[in-house]
Design a protein around this motif. Structure first.
Motif, PDB file in Angstrom:
ATOM      1  N   GLY A 362       0.780  -1.222  -0.093  1.00 38.99           N
ATOM      2  CA  GLY A 362       0.190   0.090   0.064  1.00 38.99           C
ATOM      3  C   GLY A 362       0.841   1.330   0.128  1.00 38.99           C
ATOM      4  N   HIS A 363       2.020   1.414   0.552  1.00 36.35           N
ATOM      5  CA  HIS A 363       3.073   2.372   0.543  1.00 36.35           C
ATOM      6  C   HIS A 363       3.052   3.051  -1.076  1.00 36.35           C
ATOM      7  CE1 HIS A 363       4.747   0.709   4.623  1.00 36.35           C
ATOM      8  NE2 HIS A 363       3.759   1.731   4.981  1.00 36.35           N
ATOM      9  N   THR A 369      -4.131   6.860  -3.007  1.00 35.05           N
ATOM     10  CA  THR A 369      -5.293   6.807  -2.172  1.00 35.05           C
ATOM     11  C   THR A 369      -6.085   7.892  -2.016  1.00 35.05           C
ATOM     12  OG1 THR A 369      -4.421   4.677  -1.194  1.00 35.05           O
ATOM     13  CG2 THR A 369      -6.157   6.135   0.222  1.00 35.05           C
ATOM     14  N   CYS A 442       8.320   4.275  11.763  1.00 36.92           N
ATOM     15  CA  CYS A 442       6.831   3.810  11.386  1.00 36.92           C
ATOM     16  C   CYS A 442       5.908   4.596  12.328  1.00 36.92           C
ATOM     17  CB  CYS A 442       6.622   2.340  11.675  1.00 36.92           C
ATOM     18  SG  CYS A 442       7.935   1.074  11.206  1.00 36.92           S
ATOM     19  N   CYS A 445       3.834   7.939  11.160  1.00 36.03           N
ATOM     20  CA  CYS A 445       2.543   7.867  10.243  1.00 36.03           C
ATOM     21  C   CYS A 445       1.712   7.098  10.925  1.00 36.03           C
ATOM     22  CB  CYS A 445       2.978   7.296   8.995  1.00 36.03           C
ATOM     23  SG  CYS A 445       4.284   8.548   8.070  1.00 36.03           S
ATOM     24  N   HIS A 446       2.045   5.643  11.532  1.00 37.33           N
ATOM     25  CA  HIS A 446       1.467   4.692  12.012  1.00 37.33           C
ATOM     26  C   HIS A 446       0.899   5.258  13.583  1.00 37.33           C
ATOM     27  CE1 HIS A 446       0.987   1.975   8.604  1.00 37.33           C
ATOM     28  NE2 HIS A 446       2.283   2.467   8.373  1.00 37.33           N
TER      29      HIS A 446
HETATM   30  C1  HEC Z   1       5.366   8.213   5.630  1.00 37.17           C
HETATM   31  C2  HEC Z   1       4.343   7.650   6.366  1.00 37.17           C
HETATM   32  C3  HEC Z   1       4.532   6.153   6.688  1.00 37.17           C
HETATM   33  C4  HEC Z   1       5.600   5.595   7.207  1.00 37.17           C
HETATM   34  C5  HEC Z   1       6.665   6.099   7.858  1.00 37.17           C
HETATM   35  C6  HEC Z   1       5.376   4.076   7.267  1.00 37.17           C
HETATM   36  N1  HEC Z   1       4.103   3.869   6.967  1.00 37.17           N
HETATM   37 FE1  HEC Z   1       3.087   2.158   6.775  1.00 37.17          FE
HETATM   38  N2  HEC Z   1       1.558   2.942   5.838  1.00 37.17           N
HETATM   39  C7  HEC Z   1       1.538   4.481   5.351  1.00 37.17           C
HETATM   40  C8  HEC Z   1       0.277   4.506   4.833  1.00 37.17           C
HETATM   41  C9  HEC Z   1      -0.320   5.916   4.380  1.00 37.17           C
HETATM   42  C10 HEC Z   1      -0.376   3.508   4.320  1.00 37.17           C
HETATM   43  C11 HEC Z   1      -1.791   3.161   3.810  1.00 37.17           C
HETATM   44  C12 HEC Z   1      -1.354   3.325   2.267  1.00 37.17           C
HETATM   45  C13 HEC Z   1      -2.741   2.965   1.304  1.00 37.17           C
HETATM   46  O1  HEC Z   1      -3.112   1.991   1.386  1.00 37.17           O
HETATM   47  O2  HEC Z   1      -3.039   4.315   0.887  1.00 37.17           O
HETATM   48  C14 HEC Z   1       0.644   2.431   5.258  1.00 37.17           C
HETATM   49  C15 HEC Z   1       0.264   0.860   5.169  1.00 37.17           C
HETATM   50  C16 HEC Z   1       0.843   0.222   5.828  1.00 37.17           C
HETATM   51  C17 HEC Z   1       0.511  -1.505   5.939  1.00 37.17           C
HETATM   52  C18 HEC Z   1      -0.770  -2.074   5.635  1.00 37.17           C
HETATM   53  C19 HEC Z   1      -0.192  -2.907   4.282  1.00 37.17           C
HETATM   54  C20 HEC Z   1      -0.086  -2.511   2.935  1.00 37.17           C
HETATM   55  O3  HEC Z   1       0.618  -2.987   2.112  1.00 37.17           O
HETATM   56  O4  HEC Z   1      -0.792  -1.449   2.634  1.00 37.17           O
HETATM   57  C21 HEC Z   1       1.623  -1.732   6.806  1.00 37.17           C
HETATM   58  C22 HEC Z   1       1.592  -3.239   7.224  1.00 37.17           C
HETATM   59  C23 HEC Z   1       2.484  -0.991   7.019  1.00 37.17           C
HETATM   60  N3  HEC Z   1       2.141   0.596   6.423  1.00 37.17           N
HETATM   61  C24 HEC Z   1       3.569  -1.139   7.755  1.00 37.17           C
HETATM   62  C25 HEC Z   1       4.541  -0.112   8.135  1.00 37.17           C
HETATM   63  C26 HEC Z   1       5.784  -0.150   8.802  1.00 37.17           C
HETATM   64  C27 HEC Z   1       6.128  -1.665   9.613  1.00 37.17           C
HETATM   65  C28 HEC Z   1       6.524   0.955   8.894  1.00 37.17           C
HETATM   66  C29 HEC Z   1       7.819   1.256   9.432  1.00 37.17           C
HETATM   67  C30 HEC Z   1       9.105   0.268   9.064  1.00 37.17           C
HETATM   68  C31 HEC Z   1       5.639   1.868   8.104  1.00 37.17           C
HETATM   69  N4  HEC Z   1       4.569   1.273   7.661  1.00 37.17           N
HETATM   70  C32 HEC Z   1       6.210   3.049   7.851  1.00 37.17           C
HETATM   71  C33 HEC Z   1       2.230   5.345   5.598  1.00 37.17           C
HETATM   72  C34 HEC Z   1       3.645   5.236   6.275  1.00 37.17           C
END
Ligand code: HEC
Ligand code: HEC
Ligand code: HEC
Ligand code: HEC
Length: 472
Positions: A362-363, A369, A442, A445-446
């Protein structure tokens, strides 16, 4: 639930998330704030205290909102410098059923004077305004409520020196849901920020004007429950046994006797309670609940409309901000060549398998999105849905840049997790890049607000890029 007279109140700090915002974000946040005012008006709110974070848009902005609001903004301590007169109404008296309720608003002191137009205003300490106001209202009102965005400690102090206030609804920006706490004869409570919960309190007010546990009522409820149980057992036996057998059945006869006893105890307690209430000695009681406003609760269509319209106006505003920044050529430090992030296309040149994997997550489509939500110009959303920050390295605080990112940064890209990679792309040296992002990366944002169930150990497995197999 049966109908009871209601008052809808809020301790303030609801229009803006911060007391200072960048100019672009502020312009968009004002549109959101107008949407919030419209929603609260629709929901029939009675009164809201002016909080420091309601003044982020400036004094004249909040005054314009007060004009549009169908509820009353209250602040007893925000005054005009010249006249020392309150700028908003200090208090309000409302009827709720047979009760006269006095409602006072106080603006907390946390930096609340740094707003446009603040030069004309003065924020007085509560000690200077509250005593007179309370003295006046206490005479006229059965119940006195304070809406306050002072800190919890300060509110306890208010409760200590102002026992005439019966209820403090606070909205300190840091706090979460807080069950009512009795300080002196004042209950202090708070519902968490960000509209994730709605607090409601059922108050059984009494002439005594004293909060307390009403033991008689609780005992009565308990006895009545016991009576229900016995009645049930009696009915079951009666269905099973014949009339003649019942006469000789010891357990049945015992149950009948217990029922007699219980009934007379209940009558005694009912009388006792009646006397307490009549003589004005019964303590006031309350029930407090927090309703989690989960996504799956039914929508209120009118409010949905207000929210959608505000979101769409925010995006339109962002779009024209982006348009005007594109034509007015950006200053040198904002030229794409000087951007600290290089973008995923560069990394893809050498890291095929990882790029292919990332594209499935999803990233890689996080910005898309926003596009499908028509929120890709919303400065409130962008920082978490694009490549604009890694630890202290950030471009996310620059409105212009954020709105005009090149396409290869319009994703949650490689460098959000591995750090800025220009140097590494040139050197191909592993010491120039970070391999495993730590939890803080992470969590930026999360956040709990956006991803309540985030779990680093589990979630990192879902997005961890694979090794390259044989060789690089
Ligand atoms: C810059 C902001 C940002 C960071 C930093 C970030 N994420 Fe995300 N993450 C998002 C966003 C926004 C989504 C949703 C994306 C969408 O579906 O539009 C997401 C979705 C996800 C998902 C859902 C699975 C998927 O494939 O969509 C997982 C699991 C996840 N992130 C794990 C992590 C982890 C673990 C880290 C750290 C290593 C991390 N993220 C760092 C913004 C971030
Ligand atoms: C010109 C080729 C090239 C480019 C471009 C490149 N890398 Fe690398 N990268 C490498 C090589 C080669 C290694 C292995 C270095 C080693 O093993 O010493 C590597 C290693 C890595 C590692 C593993 C580091 C470790 O400690 O094991 C990560 C993570 C990484 N690159 C991320 C990126 C990111 C993110 C980008 C884009 C910003 C990028 N790379 C761009 C060649 C490249
Ligand atoms: C603080 C960072 C942050 C901000 C700000 C943010 N988001 Fe997100 N968003 C995320 C994260 C993280 C996820 C992934 C949550 C998860 O996996 O449960 C996400 C997921 C989403 C999703 C669901 C994607 C999907 O298909 O599963 C949508 C839609 C979304 N965000 C829209 C928005 C909008 C619109 C805004 C602005 C009003 C916004 N976001 C602001 C971090 C953020
Ligand atoms: C949401 C965070 C996140 C994003 C975005 C991300 N990675 Fe990774 N990447 C990881 C994690 C986690 C690992 C595994 C680190 C570990 O366990 O040692 C990893 C590992 C790697 C490795 C080392 C693989 C190995 O074992 O040799 C490379 C190279 C890499 N990533 C490149 C990329 C590239 C290129 C992109 C963008 C196209 C990218 N990553 C995007 C989190 C991310």
């Amino acid at each position: 639930m049966h109908q009871v007279p209601t008052l809808a109140l809020d301790g303030g700090n609801l229009l803006f998330k911060e007391e200072r915002l960048s100019p672009g974000l502020l312009q968009q946040a004002k549109i959101t704030a107008e949407g919030i005012v419209d929603s609260y008006s629709f929901m029939g709110y009675d009164a809201i205290a002016v909080g420091g974070r309601d003044l982020t848009g400036g004094l004249s902005f909040l005054q314009a909102q007060a004009e549009r609001s169908e509820f009353t903004w209250l602040s007893a301590n925000l005054v005009r410098k010249k006249t020392m007169q309150p700028i908003f109404l200090p208090s309000l008296v409302r009827r709720a059923g047979s009760l006269t309720v006095g409602i006072i608003g106080l603006t907390g002191e946390g930096g609340a004077l740094h707003f446009p137009g603040g030069d004309d205003a003065l924020l007085l300490n509560w000690r200077r305004v509250l005593p007179d106001l309370v003295a006046d209202l206490a005479n006229r009102c059965d119940l006195l409520v304070l809406l306050s965005n002072y800190t919890p400690d300060e509110n306890r102090e208010i409760a200590r020196v102002t026992p005439e206030i019966h209820l403090i609804i606070q909205s300190s920006p840091q706090s979460k849901n807080q069950d009512p706490e009795l300080a002196n004869n004042t209950l202090i409570l708070q519902t968490g920020k960000q509209g994730k919960y709605l607090g409601w309190m059922l108050i059984n007010w009494q002439k005594s004007k004293k909060w307390g546990r009403e033991d008689t009522t609780r005992e009565l409820a308990f006895k009545k429950q016991e009576l229900d149980g016995i009645n049930g057992r009696i009915r079951r036996i009666e269905r099973r046994e014949s009339r003649e057998d019942l006469l000789n059945l010891r357990s049945y006869q015992n149950l009948l006797a217990s029922r007699e006893n219980l009934l007379s105890e209940i009558i005694f307690l009912e009388n006792e309670r009646h006397v307490l209430i009549e003589s004005g000695q019964a303590p006031a009681t309350f029930e407090n609940h927090f309703i989690a406003l989960k996504e799956n609760l039914p929508e209120q269509p009118e409010v949905r409309k207000i929210v959608d319209s505000a979101k769409s106006r925010v995006n339109v505003a962002g779009s024209s901000q982006a348009g005007s920044s594109a034509t007015a050529s950006p200053p040198p430090e904002l030229q794409p060549e000087t951007l600290v992030f290089t973008g995923w296309l560069t990394c893809a040149l050498c890291h095929g398998p990882q790029t292919a994997f990332w594209k499935e997550t999803g990233h890689s489509s996080a910005y898309q999105t926003l596009v499908s939500e028509e929120q890709q110009f919303n400065l409130d959303c962008l920082p978490c849905h694009v490549t604009a920050q890694y630890k202290e390295t950030l471009i996310s605080s620059n409105d212009v840049l954020l709105l005009s990112l090149p396409p290869h940064l319009q994703q949650v890209g490689c460098e959000v997790c591995h750090g800025t990679g220009k140097k590494h792309a040139a050197s191909q040296n592993r010491s120039d890049i970070s391999r495993k992002p730590d939890e803080a990366v992470c969590r930026r944002c999360h956040t709990p607000e956006r991803d309540e169930n985030f779990n680093y150990e589990n979630d990192i497995l879902r997005i961890a890029c694979p090794a390259s197999g044989s060789g690089q």
